[in-house]
Write a protein that holds these residues in place. Sequence first.
Motif, PDB file in Angstrom:
ATOM      1  N   LEU A  95       0.930  -1.198  -0.120  1.00 40.57           N
ATOM      2  CA  LEU A  95       0.033   0.021   0.189  1.00 40.57           C
ATOM      3  C   LEU A  95       0.838   1.425   0.027  1.00 40.57           C
ATOM      4  CD1 LEU A  95      -2.590  -1.023   2.895  1.00 40.57           C
ATOM      5  CD2 LEU A  95      -3.010  -1.275   0.282  1.00 40.57           C
ATOM      6  N   ALA A  96       2.003   1.280   0.705  1.00 43.66           N
ATOM      7  CA  ALA A  96       2.670   2.408   0.684  1.00 43.66           C
ATOM      8  C   ALA A  96       4.245   2.302   0.142  1.00 43.66           C
ATOM      9  CB  ALA A  96       3.148   2.707   2.394  1.00 43.66           C
ATOM     10  N   GLY A  97       4.556   3.462  -0.709  1.00 41.24           N
ATOM     11  CA  GLY A  97       5.764   3.223  -1.124  1.00 41.24           C
ATOM     12  C   GLY A  97       6.591   4.772  -1.131  1.00 41.24           C
ATOM     13  N   CYS A  98       7.435   4.988  -1.718  1.00 43.83           N
ATOM     14  CA  CYS A  98       8.314   5.989  -1.382  1.00 43.83           C
ATOM     15  C   CYS A  98       7.592   7.517  -1.575  1.00 43.83           C
ATOM     16  CB  CYS A  98       9.637   6.219  -2.728  1.00 43.83           C
ATOM     17  SG  CYS A  98      10.708   7.615  -2.265  1.00 43.83           S
ATOM     18  N   GLY A  99       7.694   8.290  -0.439  1.00 38.30           N
ATOM     19  CA  GLY A  99       6.908   9.462  -0.500  1.00 38.30           C
ATOM     20  C   GLY A  99       5.729   9.253   0.363  1.00 38.30           C
ATOM     21  N   ASP A 100       5.270   8.036   0.808  1.00 38.24           N
ATOM     22  CA  ASP A 100       4.199   7.802   1.542  1.00 38.24           C
ATOM     23  C   ASP A 100       4.480   8.055   2.969  1.00 38.24           C
ATOM     24  OD1 ASP A 100       2.528   7.803  -0.717  1.00 38.24           O
ATOM     25  OD2 ASP A 100       2.861   5.400  -0.907  1.00 38.24           O
ATOM     26  N   HIS A 101       3.402   7.693   3.861  1.00 35.01           N
ATOM     27  CA  HIS A 101       3.450   7.774   5.297  1.00 35.01           C
ATOM     28  C   HIS A 101       2.636   6.885   5.949  1.00 35.01           C
ATOM     29  CE1 HIS A 101       2.080   9.693   9.118  1.00 35.01           C
ATOM     30  NE2 HIS A 101       3.098   9.880   9.332  1.00 35.01           N
ATOM     31  N   ILE A 102       3.218   6.231   6.972  1.00 39.66           N
ATOM     32  CA  ILE A 102       2.210   5.475   7.691  1.00 39.66           C
ATOM     33  C   ILE A 102       2.047   5.602   9.275  1.00 39.66           C
ATOM     34  CG2 ILE A 102       2.705   3.257   6.146  1.00 39.66           C
ATOM     35  CD1 ILE A 102       4.304   2.042   8.324  1.00 39.66           C
ATOM     36  N   VAL A 103       1.218   5.362   9.856  1.00 39.75           N
ATOM     37  CA  VAL A 103       0.902   5.597  11.441  1.00 39.75           C
ATOM     38  C   VAL A 103       0.952   4.065  11.956  1.00 39.75           C
ATOM     39  CG1 VAL A 103      -0.430   6.436  13.258  1.00 39.75           C
ATOM     40  CG2 VAL A 103      -0.441   7.523  10.929  1.00 39.75           C
ATOM     41  N   ALA A 104       1.864   3.760  13.225  1.00 41.03           N
ATOM     42  CA  ALA A 104       1.833   2.560  13.699  1.00 41.03           C
ATOM     43  C   ALA A 104       1.652   2.918  15.255  1.00 41.03           C
ATOM     44  CB  ALA A 104       2.997   1.938  13.385  1.00 41.03           C
ATOM     45  N   SER A 105       1.246   1.834  15.776  1.00 39.28           N
ATOM     46  CA  SER A 105       1.353   1.605  17.433  1.00 39.28           C
ATOM     47  C   SER A 105       2.688   1.753  17.708  1.00 39.28           C
ATOM     48  CB  SER A 105       0.633   0.472  17.838  1.00 39.28           C
ATOM     49  OG  SER A 105       0.810   0.193  19.071  1.00 39.28           O
ATOM     50  N   SER A 106       3.243   2.481  18.636  1.00 42.13           N
ATOM     51  CA  SER A 106       4.656   2.232  19.360  1.00 42.13           C
ATOM     52  C   SER A 106       5.015   0.889  20.020  1.00 42.13           C
ATOM     53  CB  SER A 106       4.972   3.394  20.130  1.00 42.13           C
ATOM     54  OG  SER A 106       4.194   3.373  21.355  1.00 42.13           O
ATOM     55  N   SER A 107       3.783   0.180  20.421  1.00 43.67           N
ATOM     56  CA  SER A 107       3.807  -0.845  21.151  1.00 43.67           C
ATOM     57  C   SER A 107       3.784  -2.306  20.336  1.00 43.67           C
ATOM     58  CB  SER A 107       2.817  -0.945  22.274  1.00 43.67           C
ATOM     59  OG  SER A 107       3.092  -2.133  23.137  1.00 43.67           O
ATOM     60  N   ILE A 108       4.953  -2.607  19.564  1.00 46.03           N
ATOM     61  CA  ILE A 108       4.987  -3.841  18.673  1.00 46.03           C
ATOM     62  C   ILE A 108       6.091  -4.366  18.663  1.00 46.03           C
ATOM     63  CG2 ILE A 108       3.473  -2.867  16.794  1.00 46.03           C
ATOM     64  CD1 ILE A 108       5.773  -1.506  15.380  1.00 46.03           C
ATOM     65  N   TYR A 109       6.104  -5.567  18.110  1.00 46.93           N
ATOM     66  CA  TYR A 109       7.424  -6.309  17.895  1.00 46.93           C
ATOM     67  C   TYR A 109       8.559  -5.555  17.418  1.00 46.93           C
ATOM     68  CZ  TYR A 109      10.492 -10.070  16.240  1.00 46.93           C
ATOM     69  OH  TYR A 109      11.729 -10.972  15.990  1.00 46.93           O
ATOM     70  N   GLY A 110       9.596  -5.683  18.343  1.00 46.97           N
ATOM     71  CA  GLY A 110      11.163  -4.987  17.878  1.00 46.97           C
ATOM     72  C   GLY A 110      11.524  -5.118  16.386  1.00 46.97           C
ATOM     73  N   GLY A 111      11.451  -6.378  15.917  1.00 43.35           N
ATOM     74  CA  GLY A 111      11.949  -6.631  14.689  1.00 43.35           C
ATOM     75  C   GLY A 111      10.597  -5.533  13.622  1.00 43.35           C
ATOM     76  N   THR A 112       9.439  -5.495  13.984  1.00 49.62           N
ATOM     77  CA  THR A 112       8.557  -4.868  13.028  1.00 49.62           C
ATOM     78  C   THR A 112       8.818  -3.229  13.258  1.00 49.62           C
ATOM     79  OG1 THR A 112       7.081  -6.470  13.513  1.00 49.62           O
ATOM     80  CG2 THR A 112       6.171  -4.594  12.470  1.00 49.62           C
ATOM     81  N   PHE A 113       9.034  -2.817  14.501  1.00 47.64           N
ATOM     82  CA  PHE A 113       9.613  -1.565  14.752  1.00 47.64           C
ATOM     83  C   PHE A 113      10.982  -1.114  13.813  1.00 47.64           C
ATOM     84  CE2 PHE A 113      11.698   1.821  16.958  1.00 47.64           C
ATOM     85  CZ  PHE A 113      10.661   2.386  17.541  1.00 47.64           C
ATOM     86  N   ASN A 114      12.017  -2.153  13.928  1.00 51.41           N
ATOM     87  CA  ASN A 114      13.052  -1.827  13.063  1.00 51.41           C
ATOM     88  C   ASN A 114      12.781  -1.957  11.750  1.00 51.41           C
ATOM     89  OD1 ASN A 114      15.937  -1.452  13.699  1.00 51.41           O
ATOM     90  ND2 ASN A 114      16.070  -3.287  12.238  1.00 51.41           N
ATOM     91  N   LEU A 115      11.951  -2.717  11.228  1.00 50.24           N
ATOM     92  CA  LEU A 115      11.543  -2.678   9.711  1.00 50.24           C
ATOM     93  C   LEU A 115      10.863  -1.310   9.301  1.00 50.24           C
ATOM     94  CD1 LEU A 115      10.482  -4.051   7.150  1.00 50.24           C
ATOM     95  CD2 LEU A 115       8.433  -4.872   8.259  1.00 50.24           C
ATOM     96  N   ILE A 116      10.079  -0.870  10.069  1.00 53.09           N
ATOM     97  CA  ILE A 116       9.318   0.258   9.822  1.00 53.09           C
ATOM     98  C   ILE A 116      10.069   1.686  10.146  1.00 53.09           C
ATOM     99  CG2 ILE A 116       7.514   1.903  10.590  1.00 53.09           C
ATOM    100  CD1 ILE A 116       5.632  -0.545  11.473  1.00 53.09           C
ATOM    101  N   SER A 117      10.867   1.802  11.074  1.00 52.74           N
ATOM    102  CA  SER A 117      11.503   2.912  11.517  1.00 52.74           C
ATOM    103  C   SER A 117      12.861   3.089  10.887  1.00 52.74           C
ATOM    104  CB  SER A 117      11.634   3.169  13.014  1.00 52.74           C
ATOM    105  OG  SER A 117      12.574   1.996  13.665  1.00 52.74           O
ATOM    106  N   VAL A 118      13.528   1.879  10.293  1.00 57.24           N
ATOM    107  CA  VAL A 118      14.559   1.962   9.606  1.00 57.24           C
ATOM    108  C   VAL A 118      14.711   1.718   8.343  1.00 57.24           C
ATOM    109  CG1 VAL A 118      17.098   0.954   9.662  1.00 57.24           C
ATOM    110  CG2 VAL A 118      15.754   1.454  11.748  1.00 57.24           C
ATOM    111  N   THR A 119      14.261   0.287   7.952  1.00 57.76           N
ATOM    112  CA  THR A 119      14.236  -0.294   6.852  1.00 57.76           C
ATOM    113  C   THR A 119      13.275   0.488   5.795  1.00 57.76           C
ATOM    114  OG1 THR A 119      15.117  -2.248   7.468  1.00 57.76           O
ATOM    115  CG2 THR A 119      14.441  -2.323   5.012  1.00 57.76           C
ATOM    116  N   MET A 120      12.006   0.600   6.068  1.00 57.15           N
ATOM    117  CA  MET A 120      11.063   1.300   5.361  1.00 57.15           C
ATOM    118  C   MET A 120      11.455   2.778   5.444  1.00 57.15           C
ATOM    119  SD  MET A 120       7.758  -1.113   6.011  1.00 57.15           S
ATOM    120  CE  MET A 120       6.663  -0.251   5.015  1.00 57.15           C
ATOM    121  N   ALA A 121      11.793   3.330   6.334  1.00 59.22           N
ATOM    122  CA  ALA A 121      12.178   4.681   6.137  1.00 59.22           C
ATOM    123  C   ALA A 121      13.254   4.968   5.102  1.00 59.22           C
ATOM    124  CB  ALA A 121      12.990   5.113   7.503  1.00 59.22           C
TER     125      ALA A 121
END
Length: 428
Positions: A95-121
């Motif tokens: 659903l989301a690509g370069c230039g897009d934005h997502i909203v996520a709960s801060s209370s999630i699995y560390g691997g998913t947090f990393n995926l979103i905040s580092v790799t997808m960033a």
Amino acid sequence: MPDYRLDTACVQGGYTPKNGEPRQIPIVQSTTFKYDTGEDMGKLFDLEASGYFYTRLQNPTNDYVAAKIAALEGGTAAMLTSSGQAANFFAMFNLAGCGDHIVASSSIYGGTFNLISVTMARMGIEVTFVSPDCTDEELNAAFRPNTKLLFGETIANPALTVLDIEQFALAAHAHGVPLIVDNTFATPVNCRPIEWGADIVTHSTTKYMDGHGTAVGGAIVDGGRFDWMAHAEKFPGLCTPDESYHGITYAEKFGKEGAFITKCTAQLMRDFGAIQSPQHAFYLNLGLESLHVRMARHCENGRAVAEFLQKHPKIQHVSYCDLPGDKYHPRAEKYLPRGSCGVVSFEIRGGREAASVFMNSLRLAAIETHVADARTCCLNPATTTHRQMTDAQLKAAGIPAGLVRMSCGLESAQDLIDDIAQALEKVK
Ligand SMILES: Cc1ncc(COP(=O)(O)O)c(C=O)c1O
């Protein structure tokens, strides 16, 4: 298969053998499939006919198991992936690509947090994290015109916060985007997020669904209700022609029920190739056949251990939403009336040092980077799964440095309690 109850779907969903066919799902251990004419196969490439041509895209064994998981979650379509990480990445990147934005709960699995905040960033996708306890105003304020989805976990790993699925679904829909819920810990036995308004559900099938520490895997389920065409300007990937598939417009051709999973398979699985092997899908199905029975016992053992720990003088705090008095008990009563899961988090007085003495003294429970196994295991998230997070991020995610996460297995609850009691005696 008719609409049987969940217990029956666990055992028999997804695969109904015809006269003389194998009773257990066949493992189709073949990368490729044979056709009489090139035209026959061409129709499959064009998505004009359904069938198999290459296991990276689809395989019958995987499809049986995906159909069972779709039935369990009350979805219209599902796909298996090689891991839970791949499932969450595919679900969001669909659903989301370069230039897009997502909203996520801060209370999630560390691997998913990393995926979103580092790799997808790094891929140009921005994120705003919100507390799972945020107010409606705070949640709404996190959305931007380019927001493409909202993400959360039913029961977060390892903080064990419970998501207010209805609140999150209402906010997502008010902003014209779907809610994606990772339902790994609750499993559809204890919660079906689609019934509460979620649009897409993901799983690390590595956890309770497999349940025996056998095969890493993931799954994505589409609830089939999100109207992509009504928000066509936000989702061009679903609502405009895909030139890499001969100009197919997924939302037009496959409708609300099938567009998301078809696009995810045809584009992301084709290009990234994170397929679950048919052998792993077979193991996963064995786990699913007893999921409803095992979840009840995991919850029973989790509750017995949590109740014991709660009364123990060396324990500072226990998080287990089934306990009356737990911060998330009211939400658990609403979303998880049959129980939550077998994972209990607790803080031993004395912090990191005490947690370490305790864990090293356990005889029955093993130290493992794993949860949701038939065998009880535990770890200290701050020094293992969540070590990439700063202290501030740990605090925001509700994970004190001295926290122990224990995944209660299927052993005798009394043996687990005796083991914990003797290990706590060693803590000075
Ligand atoms: C809630 C949750 N989602 C996703 C994942 C990632 O799954 P996997 O390890 O199968 O890639 C995990 C792993 O622990 C998890 O707990």
